[in-house]
Design a protein around this motif. Structure first.
Motif, mmCIF file in Angstrom:
data_model
loop_
_atom_site.group_PDB
_atom_site.id
_atom_site.type_symbol
_atom_site.label_atom_id
_atom_site.label_comp_id
_atom_site.label_asym_id
_atom_site.label_seq_id
_atom_site.Cartn_x
_atom_site.Cartn_y
_atom_site.Cartn_z
ATOM 1 N N HIS A 53 -13.896 8.503 84.013
ATOM 2 C CA HIS A 53 -13.319 7.373 83.273
ATOM 3 C C HIS A 53 -12.232 6.682 84.091
ATOM 4 O O HIS A 53 -11.979 5.489 83.914
ATOM 5 C CB HIS A 53 -12.695 7.850 81.954
ATOM 6 C CG HIS A 53 -13.664 8.197 80.886
ATOM 7 N ND1 HIS A 53 -14.684 7.377 80.462
ATOM 8 C CD2 HIS A 53 -13.760 9.322 80.121
ATOM 9 C CE1 HIS A 53 -15.356 7.960 79.492
ATOM 10 N NE2 HIS A 53 -14.830 9.152 79.272
ATOM 11 N N LEU A 54 -11.577 7.428 84.960
ATOM 12 C CA LEU A 54 -10.511 6.857 85.787
ATOM 13 C C LEU A 54 -11.058 6.229 87.069
ATOM 14 O O LEU A 54 -10.343 5.496 87.749
ATOM 15 C CB LEU A 54 -9.481 7.930 86.145
ATOM 16 C CG LEU A 54 -8.871 8.702 84.981
ATOM 17 C CD1 LEU A 54 -7.875 9.734 85.491
ATOM 18 C CD2 LEU A 54 -8.230 7.780 83.962
ATOM 19 N N LEU A 55 -12.309 6.536 87.382
ATOM 20 C CA LEU A 55 -12.911 6.045 88.626
ATOM 21 C C LEU A 55 -13.817 4.834 88.425
ATOM 22 O O LEU A 55 -13.958 4.008 89.320
ATOM 23 C CB LEU A 55 -13.727 7.169 89.285
ATOM 24 C CG LEU A 55 -12.947 8.390 89.751
ATOM 25 C CD1 LEU A 55 -13.903 9.517 90.129
ATOM 26 C CD2 LEU A 55 -12.042 8.037 90.920
ATOM 27 N N HIS A 56 -14.459 4.734 87.255
ATOM 28 C CA HIS A 56 -15.411 3.627 87.069
ATOM 29 C C HIS A 56 -14.687 2.296 86.904
ATOM 30 O O HIS A 56 -13.471 2.257 86.716
ATOM 31 C CB HIS A 56 -16.380 3.909 85.918
ATOM 32 C CG HIS A 56 -15.758 3.876 84.543
ATOM 33 N ND1 HIS A 56 -15.180 2.752 84.004
ATOM 34 C CD2 HIS A 56 -15.657 4.832 83.598
ATOM 35 C CE1 HIS A 56 -14.747 3.009 82.788
ATOM 36 N NE2 HIS A 56 -15.013 4.279 82.520
ATOM 37 N N LYS B 45 -2.967 9.936 91.922
ATOM 38 C CA LYS B 45 -3.033 8.464 91.938
ATOM 39 C C LYS B 45 -3.954 7.938 90.838
ATOM 40 O O LYS B 45 -3.632 6.960 90.166
ATOM 41 C CB LYS B 45 -3.519 7.995 93.316
ATOM 42 C CG LYS B 45 -3.594 6.504 93.484
ATOM 43 C CD LYS B 45 -4.062 6.159 94.890
ATOM 44 C CE LYS B 45 -4.335 4.681 95.010
ATOM 45 N NZ LYS B 45 -4.977 4.340 96.279
ATOM 46 N N CYS B 46 -5.102 8.596 90.646
ATOM 47 C CA CYS B 46 -6.023 8.188 89.571
ATOM 48 C C CYS B 46 -5.326 8.230 88.215
ATOM 49 O O CYS B 46 -5.441 7.296 87.414
ATOM 50 C CB CYS B 46 -7.249 9.097 89.537
ATOM 51 S SG CYS B 46 -8.417 8.849 90.862
ATOM 52 N N PHE B 47 -4.599 9.319 87.961
ATOM 53 C CA PHE B 47 -3.900 9.441 86.686
ATOM 54 C C PHE B 47 -2.752 8.440 86.577
ATOM 55 O O PHE B 47 -2.521 7.877 85.505
ATOM 56 C CB PHE B 47 -3.406 10.876 86.471
ATOM 57 C CG PHE B 47 -4.471 11.797 85.960
ATOM 58 C CD1 PHE B 47 -4.880 11.758 84.635
ATOM 59 C CD2 PHE B 47 -5.075 12.705 86.816
ATOM 60 C CE1 PHE B 47 -5.870 12.609 84.161
ATOM 61 C CE2 PHE B 47 -6.074 13.562 86.358
ATOM 62 C CZ PHE B 47 -6.468 13.513 85.022
ATOM 63 N N GLY C 167 -4.401 6.607 83.940
ATOM 64 C CA GLY C 167 -4.257 7.672 82.958
ATOM 65 C C GLY C 167 -3.603 7.254 81.659
ATOM 66 O O GLY C 167 -3.791 7.895 80.628
ATOM 67 N N SER C 168 -2.842 6.163 81.680
ATOM 68 C CA SER C 168 -2.204 5.711 80.442
ATOM 69 C C SER C 168 -3.155 4.893 79.568
ATOM 70 O O SER C 168 -2.815 4.552 78.436
ATOM 71 C CB SER C 168 -0.942 4.902 80.756
ATOM 72 O OG SER C 168 -1.277 3.757 81.511
ATOM 73 N N ASP C 169 -4.343 4.588 80.085
ATOM 74 C CA ASP C 169 -5.352 3.901 79.261
ATOM 75 C C ASP C 169 -5.703 4.785 78.075
ATOM 76 O O ASP C 169 -5.701 6.013 78.166
ATOM 77 C CB ASP C 169 -6.633 3.637 80.065
ATOM 78 C CG ASP C 169 -6.470 2.565 81.130
ATOM 79 O OD1 ASP C 169 -5.406 1.911 81.169
ATOM 80 O OD2 ASP C 169 -7.410 2.394 81.928
ATOM 81 N N MET C 170 -6.047 4.164 76.979
ATOM 82 C CA MET C 170 -6.428 4.927 75.800
ATOM 83 C C MET C 170 -7.739 5.649 76.075
ATOM 84 O O MET C 170 -8.608 5.160 76.779
ATOM 85 C CB MET C 170 -6.563 4.028 74.580
ATOM 86 C CG MET C 170 -5.226 3.424 74.152
ATOM 87 S SD MET C 170 -3.873 4.619 74.012
ATOM 88 C CE MET C 170 -4.332 5.480 72.529
ATOM 89 N N GLN D 76 -5.798 8.853 78.368
ATOM 90 C CA GLN D 76 -6.653 9.658 79.243
ATOM 91 C C GLN D 76 -5.896 10.878 79.765
ATOM 92 O O GLN D 76 -6.431 11.980 79.805
ATOM 93 C CB GLN D 76 -7.146 8.818 80.429
ATOM 94 C CG GLN D 76 -8.092 7.712 80.065
ATOM 95 C CD GLN D 76 -9.498 8.218 79.766
ATOM 96 O OE1 GLN D 76 -9.833 9.368 80.020
ATOM 97 N NE2 GLN D 76 -10.322 7.355 79.222
ATOM 98 N N THR D 77 -4.643 10.670 80.176
ATOM 99 C CA THR D 77 -3.856 11.786 80.706
ATOM 100 C C THR D 77 -3.587 12.826 79.625
ATOM 101 O O THR D 77 -3.739 14.033 79.866
ATOM 102 C CB THR D 77 -2.528 11.284 81.313
ATOM 103 O OG1 THR D 77 -2.828 10.394 82.397
ATOM 104 C CG2 THR D 77 -1.680 12.435 81.819
#
Length: 193
Positions: free
Chosen positions: A63-66, A15-17, A21-24, A32-33
């Motif tokens: 980075h995916l949690l903050h 779910k996080c990804f 995850g598609s964020d740069m 990110q992924t």
């Protein structure tokens, strides 16, 4: 408190990804992924233990949690992703996964202090984050890092982290590395808090 099942943890990571995850990836030309997959693939190709492959895969989960913007470093904010990620993961994973993650920024600071060639190869985004993270270690910090039993794993993780910034590089898919996560979670020696 009820125990969380491995499948639930894997779903939370998936779910996080899926959500971020598609964020740069911090000023780099990959997501990110893509960065996570490339780091994990590099660790796998190097023949690392499954715990360090999982650490490479999840090293930037902070980075995916903050709650900061993806370009928070450009805004002068250190997102402390290594701490956020390790604190989230320590509930489920053994130290062989969480400690290299917690230390991967320290490993960069250590290598920048001890290896001028390494420091000269940092991308502009990594140079900016290094400054926000406290810059290269001083001699006291170097000595303390060297005494940490997880220092060598963190340094190897750092190598995979730095190698994982190649646009268009082909790797196995997300689900492939989630199977590593599943295997580590199901190890009988795993103790959760």
């Amino acid at each position: 408190m009820p125990q969380v099942k491995p499948d639930q943890i894997v779903e939370e990571i998936r779910k996080c990804f899926c959500e971020k995850g598609s964020d740069m990836y911090a000023g780099e030309a990959i997501s990110q992924t893509e960065h996570a997959l490339q780091a994990a693939f590099a660790a796998e190709q190097a023949g690392e233990a499954q715990e360090l492959i999982v650490a490479a895969f999840l090293h930037d989960i902070g980075h995916l949690l903050h709650k900061h913007d993806e370009d928070c470093a450009a805004q002068g904010i250190d997102d402390l992703h290594e701490t956020i990620g390790a604190q989230w993961l320590v509930r489920y994973f053994p130290p062989a996964v969480t400690e290299p993650i917690r230390l991967h920024v320290d490993a960069k600071r250590y290598r920048c202090a001890t290896d001028a060639e390494y420091a000269s190869r940092l991308s502009p985004a990594s140079v900016l984050s290094l400054k926000l993270q406290g810059g290269p270690f001083d001699e006291t910090e170097q000595a303390a890092f060297e005494q940490n039993p997880w220092a060598q794993d963190a340094l190897r993780l750092r190598t995979y982290d730095e190698a994982a910034k190649i646009p268009g590089y082909e790797t196995p898919e997300l689900e492939y590395f989630l199977t590593y996560v599943q295997r580590v979670l199901k190890q009988p020696t795993l103790e959760t808090n």
